[in-house]
Design an enzyme around this catalytic site. Sequence first.
Site, PDB file in Angstrom:
ATOM      1  N   ASP A  50       0.860  -1.184   0.000  1.00  0.00           N
ATOM      2  CA  ASP A  50       0.000   0.000   0.000  1.00  0.00           C
ATOM      3  C   ASP A  50       0.899   1.238   0.000  1.00  0.00           C
ATOM      4  OD1 ASP A  50      -3.217   0.571   0.969  1.00  0.00           O
ATOM      5  OD2 ASP A  50      -1.782   2.229   1.075  1.00  0.00           O
ATOM      6  N   ILE A  51       0.527   2.216  -0.800  1.00  0.00           N
ATOM      7  CA  ILE A  51       1.358   3.425  -0.951  1.00  0.00           C
ATOM      8  C   ILE A  51       1.321   4.306   0.304  1.00  0.00           C
ATOM      9  CG2 ILE A  51      -0.340   5.050  -1.941  1.00  0.00           C
ATOM     10  CD1 ILE A  51       1.750   5.602  -4.178  1.00  0.00           C
TER      11      ILE A  51
ATOM     12  N   ASN B  73     -13.119  -2.829   2.159  1.00  0.00           N
ATOM     13  CA  ASN B  73     -14.088  -1.748   2.284  1.00  0.00           C
ATOM     14  C   ASN B  73     -15.038  -1.783   1.093  1.00  0.00           C
ATOM     15  OD1 ASN B  73     -12.881  -0.652   4.646  1.00  0.00           O
ATOM     16  ND2 ASN B  73     -11.282   0.273   3.383  1.00  0.00           N
TER      17      ASN B  73
ATOM     18  N   GLY C  25     -15.417   3.860   3.306  1.00  0.00           N
ATOM     19  CA  GLY C  25     -14.185   4.540   2.911  1.00  0.00           C
ATOM     20  C   GLY C  25     -13.510   3.946   1.693  1.00  0.00           C
ATOM     21  N   GLN C  26     -14.264   3.217   0.864  1.00  0.00           N
ATOM     22  CA  GLN C  26     -13.641   2.658  -0.342  1.00  0.00           C
ATOM     23  C   GLN C  26     -13.235   3.803  -1.271  1.00  0.00           C
ATOM     24  OE1 GLN C  26     -15.927  -0.272  -2.527  1.00  0.00           O
ATOM     25  NE2 GLN C  26     -14.256  -0.657  -3.966  1.00  0.00           N
TER      26      GLN C  26
ATOM     27  N   HIS D 197     -10.220  -5.108  -3.295  1.00  0.00           N
ATOM     28  CA  HIS D 197      -8.879  -5.382  -2.766  1.00  0.00           C
ATOM     29  C   HIS D 197      -9.008  -5.718  -1.291  1.00  0.00           C
ATOM     30  CE1 HIS D 197      -9.793  -1.069  -2.731  1.00  0.00           C
ATOM     31  NE2 HIS D 197      -9.174  -1.024  -1.558  1.00  0.00           N
ATOM     32  N   LEU D 198      -8.203  -6.670  -0.906  1.00  0.00           N
ATOM     33  CA  LEU D 198      -8.121  -7.042   0.501  1.00  0.00           C
ATOM     34  C   LEU D 198      -6.926  -6.304   1.086  1.00  0.00           C
ATOM     35  CD1 LEU D 198      -9.881  -9.116   1.987  1.00  0.00           C
ATOM     36  CD2 LEU D 198      -8.138 -10.830   1.472  1.00  0.00           C
ATOM     37  N   HIS D 199      -7.165  -5.547   2.151  1.00  0.00           N
ATOM     38  CA  HIS D 199      -6.056  -4.959   2.900  1.00  0.00           C
ATOM     39  C   HIS D 199      -5.535  -6.028   3.860  1.00  0.00           C
ATOM     40  CE1 HIS D 199      -6.961  -0.545   2.163  1.00  0.00           C
ATOM     41  NE2 HIS D 199      -8.140  -1.072   1.874  1.00  0.00           N
TER      42      HIS D 199
HETATM   43  P1  AMP Z   1      -9.738   1.645   0.013  1.00  0.00           P
HETATM   44  O1  AMP Z   1      -9.912   2.940   0.756  1.00  0.00           O
HETATM   45  O2  AMP Z   1     -10.191   0.434   0.773  1.00  0.00           O
HETATM   46  O3  AMP Z   1     -10.332   1.717  -1.380  1.00  0.00           O
HETATM   47  O4  AMP Z   1      -8.181   1.440  -0.144  1.00  0.00           O
HETATM   48  C1  AMP Z   1      -7.451   1.963  -1.203  1.00  0.00           C
HETATM   49  C2  AMP Z   1      -5.994   1.829  -0.820  1.00  0.00           C
HETATM   50  O5  AMP Z   1      -5.213   1.970  -1.991  1.00  0.00           O
HETATM   51  C3  AMP Z   1      -5.510   2.858   0.185  1.00  0.00           C
HETATM   52  O6  AMP Z   1      -5.012   2.211   1.342  1.00  0.00           O
HETATM   53  C4  AMP Z   1      -4.423   3.618  -0.581  1.00  0.00           C
HETATM   54  O7  AMP Z   1      -3.351   3.999   0.238  1.00  0.00           O
HETATM   55  C5  AMP Z   1      -4.018   2.602  -1.631  1.00  0.00           C
HETATM   56  N1  AMP Z   1      -3.446   3.155  -2.834  1.00  0.00           N
HETATM   57  C6  AMP Z   1      -3.893   4.209  -3.563  1.00  0.00           C
HETATM   58  N2  AMP Z   1      -3.122   4.399  -4.633  1.00  0.00           N
HETATM   59  C7  AMP Z   1      -2.149   3.453  -4.588  1.00  0.00           C
HETATM   60  C8  AMP Z   1      -1.024   3.140  -5.420  1.00  0.00           C
HETATM   61  N3  AMP Z   1      -0.753   3.829  -6.525  1.00  0.00           N
HETATM   62  N4  AMP Z   1      -0.230   2.105  -5.051  1.00  0.00           N
HETATM   63  C9  AMP Z   1      -0.511   1.403  -3.937  1.00  0.00           C
HETATM   64  N5  AMP Z   1      -1.546   1.647  -3.112  1.00  0.00           N
HETATM   65  C10 AMP Z   1      -2.352   2.658  -3.437  1.00  0.00           C
END
Ligand code: AMP
Length: 114
Positions: A30-31, A87, A93-94, A100-102
């Site tokens: 995750d970034i 999410n 908060g999506q 995607h699974l965190h």
């Molecule tokens: P969500 O809020 O569940 O949709 O999670 C989206 C996730 O994607 C967040 O934790 C962001 O930090 C992550 N994210 C957004 N852009 C990138 C990227 N370019 N590379 C890796 N993770 C990212």
Amino acid sequence: MSDCLFCKILAQEIPANIIYEDDKIIAFDDIQPQAPHHKLIIPRKHIATLNELTPEDIYLTGHLLYVAQQLAKKLGTADTGYRVVMNCNQDAGQAVYHIHLHLLGGRKLSWPPG
Ligand code: AMP
Ligand code: ZN
């Protein structure tokens, strides 16, 4: 999906630190990590939200969880504990509309979530 951030990562149009891949799934850092270990595990198939899941995706979602378990073991957080979260839509908060699974671990995580 041409306007999907994670499809762009899958197409290697946007860089990511990919830590796992197979024919159905990739996982990457995750970034904006919210824990010492924060990985995202995504299907290659574009599915916008959990609400769009169909019966044909049932094996795929189990596969996402199994990869999370394997990564948690590899990262050394399987025994101490970790969390997997998906999410769905605005109230959760999506931000990226490609499921995607965190995978979060490496610190004590509070509950309930905010
Ligand atoms: P969500 O809020 O569940 O949709 O999670 C989206 C996730 O994607 C967040 O934790 C962001 O930090 C992550 N994210 C957004 N852009 C990138 C990227 N370019 N590379 C890796 N993770 C990212
Ligand atoms: Zn996508």
